[in-house]
Design a protein around this motif. Structure first.
Motif, mmCIF file in Angstrom:
data_model
loop_
_atom_site.group_PDB
_atom_site.id
_atom_site.type_symbol
_atom_site.label_atom_id
_atom_site.label_comp_id
_atom_site.label_asym_id
_atom_site.label_seq_id
_atom_site.Cartn_x
_atom_site.Cartn_y
_atom_site.Cartn_z
ATOM 1 N N MET A 193 0.824 -1.208 0.000
ATOM 2 C CA MET A 193 0.000 0.000 0.000
ATOM 3 C C MET A 193 0.857 1.256 0.000
ATOM 4 O O MET A 193 0.587 2.205 -0.729
ATOM 5 N N SER A 194 1.887 1.276 0.817
ATOM 6 C CA SER A 194 2.829 2.387 0.850
ATOM 7 C C SER A 194 4.185 1.841 0.423
ATOM 8 O O SER A 194 4.779 1.035 1.132
ATOM 9 N N HIS A 195 4.669 2.271 -0.754
ATOM 10 C CA HIS A 195 5.766 1.546 -1.410
ATOM 11 C C HIS A 195 7.163 2.089 -1.136
ATOM 12 O O HIS A 195 8.151 1.427 -1.432
ATOM 13 N N GLY A 196 7.304 3.291 -0.599
ATOM 14 C CA GLY A 196 8.614 3.803 -0.231
ATOM 15 C C GLY A 196 9.539 4.075 -1.406
ATOM 16 O O GLY A 196 10.758 3.917 -1.280
ATOM 17 N N LEU A 197 8.986 4.512 -2.539
ATOM 18 C CA LEU A 197 9.775 4.801 -3.732
ATOM 19 C C LEU A 197 9.460 6.191 -4.259
ATOM 20 O O LEU A 197 8.340 6.689 -4.071
ATOM 21 N N THR A 198 10.412 6.794 -4.931
ATOM 22 C CA THR A 198 10.096 7.940 -5.776
ATOM 23 C C THR A 198 9.639 7.396 -7.128
ATOM 24 O O THR A 198 9.787 6.206 -7.424
ATOM 25 N N VAL A 199 9.116 8.281 -7.984
ATOM 26 C CA VAL A 199 8.653 7.807 -9.288
ATOM 27 C C VAL A 199 9.834 7.313 -10.135
ATOM 28 O O VAL A 199 9.681 6.374 -10.928
ATOM 29 N N GLY A 200 10.999 7.924 -9.963
ATOM 30 C CA GLY A 200 12.176 7.454 -10.690
ATOM 31 C C GLY A 200 12.555 6.049 -10.293
ATOM 32 O O GLY A 200 12.868 5.199 -11.141
ATOM 33 N N GLU A 201 12.552 5.778 -9.002
ATOM 34 C CA GLU A 201 12.864 4.437 -8.511
ATOM 35 C C GLU A 201 11.790 3.443 -8.955
ATOM 36 O O GLU A 201 12.103 2.298 -9.321
ATOM 37 N N PHE A 202 10.539 3.873 -8.926
ATOM 38 C CA PHE A 202 9.459 2.999 -9.375
ATOM 39 C C PHE A 202 9.651 2.615 -10.842
ATOM 40 O O PHE A 202 9.470 1.448 -11.223
#
Length: 402
Positions: A193-202
């Motif tokens: 639910m809460s993934h701990g990433l920025t969009v770049g990392e995603f």
């Protein structure tokens, strides 16, 4: 296809428009990917550029598109996500194509008749830019828009430049990993639910894990945030969407958005969305009350519209407690279920298509019965733990920040 990551350090003062809820320790000032123009302007020279952007796509006080136009970058079109290019459309509202009155540039909606650019859309484009502020949760649709854009770029042999931004909930990696049986428009990938990433990392994770159709990899280049770590408190300079209009709402969002899947108003139809919870059913049980109304651009037809709702006021809740615990808070949904006088009604879907129910929101099929049976939280969490632990290990491969 190649994936290039440019990691550089820099500093900038970014004046917040959302008022902080409390004082935080002193941290170095961050510099977003968009602000580091010297790193990516050479990549845009003599190119026909398309941009996926909204109101959060800013450099200082100026929109990215306006900034690039002033520098003679040839922007041929803009793609708009949920809430639209200017960020004034309600959640879930279909958006039509238009012409941006400020620039005269065509705006192609990716939240209307289609959800990714077509071959026709991209035939006069040499490079695409993605610059949207995310808030770090699975059900916030900006990461889905990114993945679809990556897929379109790969299918049409176009490079994609991702201008990274901090995740205001970057410290939080919690909740069940999505059971793909419950894949939907608010959950497309096996992440918590809460993934701990920025969009770049995603984006790096999507490429690395083969999550695009046929496991293809998009040609992406990430301009990372400078002076950023996942544990840094970050106050967004612009509201990311109409109903995330305060820092309090953004920080509560991972814990409160689950109320989208039950028969409770979570502040839609007020100017305090995601910070208040209630229903007419709690009259005489809770003293705090509010009345949802129709608010254009935020919630035209909120649940319990024009009815007085009673429940929980979280506007002054100390969100530092969430940061200390590093867990999504399930106390509120457990409390409101126990207090509800008609428990069968509590888990009714508010939507006729039955998609946005608690299973879709949480991403598992057993959570509803666990709340009904008052299963201890530790037991509930133990059921997620194998997949969540594996996700945390996998996540490490794609981190750009400490």
């Amino acid at each position: 296809m190649k994936a290039i990551v440019m990691i550089l350090i820099g500093m900038i003062i970014c004046a917040p428009a959302i008022e902080p809820h409390s004082d935080h320790a002193t941290y170095p000032k961050i510099k977003t990917g968009a602000e580091q123009m010297h790193l990516y302007l050479p990549l845009l020279k003599n190119k026909r550029v398309a941009v996926l952007a909204n109101q959060t796509s800013i450099i200082g006080d100026t929109h990215l598109v306006d900034s690039l136009i002033k520098l003679d970058v040839n922007i041929v079109k803009v793609f708009g996500p949920e809430h639209g290019f200017r960020g004034n459309a309600s959640a879930g509202a279909k958006i039509s194509d238009a012409i941006d009155p400020a620039t005269g540039i065509p705006i192609i909606s990716l939240y209307g008749n289609k959800n990714k650019p077509s071959k026709e859309d991209l035939k006069d484009v040499d490079i695409l830019i993605y610059d949207l502020q995310d808030v770090g949760v699975r059900f916030y649709t900006n990461i889905n828009a990114l993945a679809r854009l990556m897929e379109a770029c790969q299918q049409n042999n176009k490079p994609l430049l991702i201008l990274d931004r901090p995740n205001p909930n970057g410290y939080l990696i919690d909740g069940p990993v999505l059971d793909m049986k419950y894949k939907s428009g608010i959950g497309m990938f096996p992440i918590p639910m809460s993934h701990g990433l920025t969009v770049g990392e995603f984006a790096l994770m999507v490429n690395g894990e083969g999550w695009l159709k046929d496991k293809v990899k998009a040609d992406i280049q990430v301009i990372p945030v400078a002076n950023y770590t996942h544990d840094m408190p970050y106050v967004l300079p612009v509201s990311p969407s109409p109903n995330l209009n305060t820092e309090q709402a953004i920080l509560l969002y991972p814990s409160v958005c689950m109320f989208e899947g039950v028969y409770i108003n979570h502040g839609r139809g007020t100017y305090d969305p995601f910070t208040i919870l209630g229903s007419p059913a709690y009259k005489g049980i809770y003293e705090f009350s509010f009345t949802p109304t129709s608010i254009k651009g935020m919630a035209e037809t909120p649940i319990f519209m024009d009815e007085e709702c009673y429940g929980i006021d979280l506007r002054n809740y100390d969100t530092d407690l969430l940061r200390e615990r590093k867990q999504i808070n399930f106390d509120w949904i457990r409390e409101l279920y126990k207090a509800h006088p008609n428990k069968e009604q509590f888990f009714e879907s508010k939507f006729s298509n039955q998609m946005n129910n608690i299973e879709i929101q949480i991403g598992r099929g057993d959570f509803r019965q666990q709340i009904i049976d008052d299963v201890p939280e530790a037991t509930i969490r133990a059921g997620w733990e194998p997949e969540l632990s594996e996700y945390k290990k996998m996540r490490l491969k794609y981190l750009l920040y400490p």
